[in-house]
Design a protein around this motif. Structure first.
Motif, PDB file in Angstrom:
ATOM      1  N   SER A 153       0.851  -1.207   0.000  1.00  0.00           N
ATOM      2  CA  SER A 153       0.000   0.000   0.000  1.00  0.00           C
ATOM      3  C   SER A 153       0.882   1.252   0.000  1.00  0.00           C
ATOM      4  O   SER A 153       0.553   2.257  -0.642  1.00  0.00           O
ATOM      5  CB  SER A 153      -0.902   0.022   1.227  1.00  0.00           C
ATOM      6  OG  SER A 153      -1.725  -1.100   1.217  1.00  0.00           O
TER       7      SER A 153
ATOM      8  N   GLN B  93      -5.257 -12.051   1.520  1.00  0.00           N
ATOM      9  CA  GLN B  93      -5.372 -10.630   1.893  1.00  0.00           C
ATOM     10  C   GLN B  93      -5.280  -9.732   0.654  1.00  0.00           C
ATOM     11  O   GLN B  93      -6.091  -8.835   0.447  1.00  0.00           O
ATOM     12  CB  GLN B  93      -4.247 -10.278   2.875  1.00  0.00           C
ATOM     13  CG  GLN B  93      -4.256  -8.827   3.310  1.00  0.00           C
ATOM     14  CD  GLN B  93      -3.005  -8.464   4.115  1.00  0.00           C
ATOM     15  OE1 GLN B  93      -2.478  -9.275   4.864  1.00  0.00           O
ATOM     16  NE2 GLN B  93      -2.542  -7.237   3.938  1.00  0.00           N
ATOM     17  N   VAL B  94      -4.293 -10.028  -0.205  1.00  0.00           N
ATOM     18  CA  VAL B  94      -4.093  -9.207  -1.405  1.00  0.00           C
ATOM     19  C   VAL B  94      -5.291  -9.319  -2.349  1.00  0.00           C
ATOM     20  O   VAL B  94      -5.760  -8.318  -2.899  1.00  0.00           O
ATOM     21  CB  VAL B  94      -2.790  -9.666  -2.116  1.00  0.00           C
ATOM     22  CG1 VAL B  94      -2.689  -9.082  -3.507  1.00  0.00           C
ATOM     23  CG2 VAL B  94      -1.579  -9.279  -1.294  1.00  0.00           C
TER      24      VAL B  94
ATOM     25  N   ARG C 103      -8.254  -9.827  -1.688  1.00  0.00           N
ATOM     26  CA  ARG C 103      -9.482  -9.236  -1.143  1.00  0.00           C
ATOM     27  C   ARG C 103      -9.308  -7.748  -0.859  1.00  0.00           C
ATOM     28  O   ARG C 103     -10.100  -7.149  -0.148  1.00  0.00           O
ATOM     29  CB  ARG C 103      -9.920 -10.005   0.115  1.00  0.00           C
ATOM     30  CG  ARG C 103     -10.656 -11.281  -0.274  1.00  0.00           C
ATOM     31  CD  ARG C 103     -10.695 -12.321   0.785  1.00  0.00           C
ATOM     32  NE  ARG C 103     -11.254 -13.567   0.259  1.00  0.00           N
ATOM     33  CZ  ARG C 103     -10.592 -14.417  -0.539  1.00  0.00           C
ATOM     34  NH1 ARG C 103      -9.354 -14.162  -0.910  1.00  0.00           N
ATOM     35  NH2 ARG C 103     -11.170 -15.503  -0.992  1.00  0.00           N
ATOM     36  N   ASP C 104      -8.269  -7.181  -1.409  1.00  0.00           N
ATOM     37  CA  ASP C 104      -8.027  -5.746  -1.253  1.00  0.00           C
ATOM     38  C   ASP C 104      -8.674  -5.024  -2.439  1.00  0.00           C
ATOM     39  O   ASP C 104      -8.196  -5.113  -3.570  1.00  0.00           O
ATOM     40  CB  ASP C 104      -6.516  -5.485  -1.212  1.00  0.00           C
ATOM     41  CG  ASP C 104      -6.194  -4.027  -0.915  1.00  0.00           C
ATOM     42  OD1 ASP C 104      -7.046  -3.160  -1.195  1.00  0.00           O
ATOM     43  OD2 ASP C 104      -5.087  -3.767  -0.417  1.00  0.00           O
ATOM     44  N   GLU C 105      -9.764  -4.344  -2.124  1.00  0.00           N
ATOM     45  CA  GLU C 105     -10.549  -3.679  -3.165  1.00  0.00           C
ATOM     46  C   GLU C 105      -9.701  -2.709  -3.994  1.00  0.00           C
ATOM     47  O   GLU C 105      -9.913  -2.555  -5.201  1.00  0.00           O
ATOM     48  CB  GLU C 105     -11.701  -2.940  -2.495  1.00  0.00           C
ATOM     49  CG  GLU C 105     -12.927  -2.818  -3.354  1.00  0.00           C
ATOM     50  CD  GLU C 105     -14.108  -2.289  -2.557  1.00  0.00           C
ATOM     51  OE1 GLU C 105     -13.888  -1.421  -1.683  1.00  0.00           O
ATOM     52  OE2 GLU C 105     -15.224  -2.748  -2.792  1.00  0.00           O
TER      53      GLU C 105
ATOM     54  N   VAL D 277     -14.269  -7.247  -5.325  1.00  0.00           N
ATOM     55  CA  VAL D 277     -13.692  -8.448  -4.695  1.00  0.00           C
ATOM     56  C   VAL D 277     -14.562  -9.676  -4.960  1.00  0.00           C
ATOM     57  O   VAL D 277     -14.053 -10.759  -5.284  1.00  0.00           O
ATOM     58  CB  VAL D 277     -13.531  -8.227  -3.169  1.00  0.00           C
ATOM     59  CG1 VAL D 277     -13.090  -9.510  -2.480  1.00  0.00           C
ATOM     60  CG2 VAL D 277     -12.519  -7.117  -2.912  1.00  0.00           C
TER      61      VAL D 277
END
Lengths: 103, 369
Positions: B172, B213-214, B216-218, B224
């Motif tokens: 990020s 995690q990646v 599901r990162d909008e 997603v």
């Protein structure tokens, strides 16, 4: 009528694919394709051969068209390509660095 | 890819034209990235003359997009001579570099030559993380300076970030840095084995929970739900489709002139020092074998739930031992996206032998079997 000279812009990328030219603008990477007639004009645009000669020697020989109509069409095409900065158009021969021979 | 580029790619596929080639000019590098798949010693790179001849052959073969990469391309003293020649031949030239050797002067020269776009590797927005990956102190600052110099020349710059255990928490931050610099950013969670088959770099790859995690990162994947949806069942058209563009409209040439279907697919198909580029492209048995493969031909994957939507890389599959087999890393990605194990994962689970075998023995025998 005054002569018109056309030259390939040195910033473009270009390649012929089955007789049609793919051209990528150096300004914004927009991709264009030229049909066979436009490709002939592009390939002959060396900056020193007048457009009317290109039309007479390359386009009219290849296609059965009236030379004056063909010249009119070629002029309008050249100006359109110039708007996209993939061709330069001038009333004088264009002696600056032009794009290399397109394959 | 734009509509017109898709159209041209389809035409190139029909005509068997290698529209897109990556040429690595050198494997030498001024960084020593911990995940790098290359041997950085020079084993006899193509000379300037050889590269110019190759560029002519590639232009004649119809190559339009030429990606110059490495190693670090700026390690070649003749880089600008090669670039000038490539542009004279009217290639659309893209560069991949770490940017460490790009200052204002180099940025201007690249602009004058009409280079189309430049990709620069940045692994973190924090010097202590980035420099610990490149093993070159001060490299983050120099790479970011390069991005600034290039952006100020109006270049299309892309920051490329490879996701690993070391920088997992920083993607990020890299995206925010790219936004601040006004450039694009890509994120790739794939660490590849070395070209010689050594799989040790894979230990640096991220695990399932990180992948989940990646994915599901909008901010990265958009919708997603759509991205992580279970894929629709493959139809006949899917099964007749090609695994990827490697060997179809794209290929890779190493600094030693070896031609492969892709930089990630180390199947030797010929060498431009001994054969014409177009002859290798058209007539190599290996290239034609790669070309013959359709999804329906994949040994395990053709029966997999994920087959129509999988990112399966044929090159990674090849490095696992079978170009028609699965690529386990892509199985992991499909699993992380959807929560459904791939056919390969299920088969592997079934194949695990019991280490302790318990056999019932008649009491009367009274002996250990």
């Amino acid at each position: 009528m005054s002569k018109l000279f056309v030259a390939r812009d040195s910033r473009v990328a270009a390649r012929s694919l089955d007789g049609e030219m793919m051209i990528m603008s150096g300004r914004d990477s927009t991709l264009f394709t030229l049909n066979r007639t436009a490709t002939l004009l592009w390939q002959a645009a060396d900056g020193v051969t007048p457009l009317d000669e290109i039309v007479e020697r390359r386009i009219c020989v290849e296609f059965e068209v009236d030379p004056s109509v063909a010249l009119q069409d070629a002029e309008s095409l050249a100006r359109e390509l110039a708007n996209h900065e993939i061709l330069q158009v001038s009333k004088e021969p264009i002696l600056q660095k032009s794009a290399g021979a397109s394959r | 890819m734009t509509g017109l580029m898709q159209e041209m790619t389809a035409k190139a596929l029909r005509l068997n034209v290698p529209l897109n080639v990556q040429l690595d000019l050198t494997y030498r590098c001024n960084e020593r990235c911990v995940h790098c798949y290359l041997d950085h010693d020079d084993h006899g790179e193509l000379t300037t003359v050889e590269i110019k001849r190759l560029l002519e052959e590639m232009a004649d073969a119809g190559v339009f997009i030429l990606t110059l990469s490495g190693g670090e391309i700026f390690m070649r003293k003749d880089l600008f001579e090669i670039l000038a020649y490539a542009r004279q031949l009217m290639f659309c030239v893209k560069l991949k570099t770490n940017g460490v050797m790009i200052r204002e002067r180099e940025a201007r020269r690249l602009k004058d030559l009409g280079v189309e776009s430049i990709q620069i590797s940045v692994y973190s927005h924090r010097p202590e993380v980035h420099d610990a990956i490149t093993l070159l102190p001060g490299s983050l600052k120099r790479s970011i300076d390069a991005v600034r110099f290039l952006a100020s020349q109006g270049f299309k710059v892309v920051i490329a970030n490879v996701l690993m255990t070391q920088n997992m928490q920083d993607y990020s931050g890299v995206r925010a840095l790219a936004a601040e610099l006004g450039v694009d950013c890509t994120l790739d969670p794939t660490v590849t084995p070395m070209m010689d088959g050594n799989r040790s770099p894979l230990r640096l790859g991220v695990d399932q929970s990180a992948l989940r995690q990646v994915f599901r990162d909008e901010a990265l994947v958009g919708d997603v739900e759509e991205f992580c949806a279970v894929p629709a069942a493959a139809d006949e058209n899917d099964m007749e489709s090609l695994p990827c563009s490697a060997g179809h409209t794209a290929c890779y040439v190493s600094p030693y002139g070896d031609v492969y279907p892709c930089v990630q697919f180390p199947l030797p198909t010929g060498n431009v020092r001994r054969q014409r580029f177009l002859d290798i492209w058209r007539h190599s048995d290996q290239m034609n074998e790669v070309r013959s493969i359709r999804l329906k031909d994949l040994t395990t994957c053709s029966h997999c739930t994920h087959v129509s939507a999988c990112t399966r890389c044929p090159g990674l599959a090849f490095m696992e031992g079978n170009m028609r087999g699965p690529s386990s890393q892509d199985c992991e990605k499909s699993f992380a996206r959807t929560g459904i194990e791939s056919a390969n994962m299920l088969a592997k689970r079934r194949a695990v032998p019991n280490l302790v075998q318990i056999r019932a023995v008649p009491a009367a025998a009274g002996a250990i079997a």
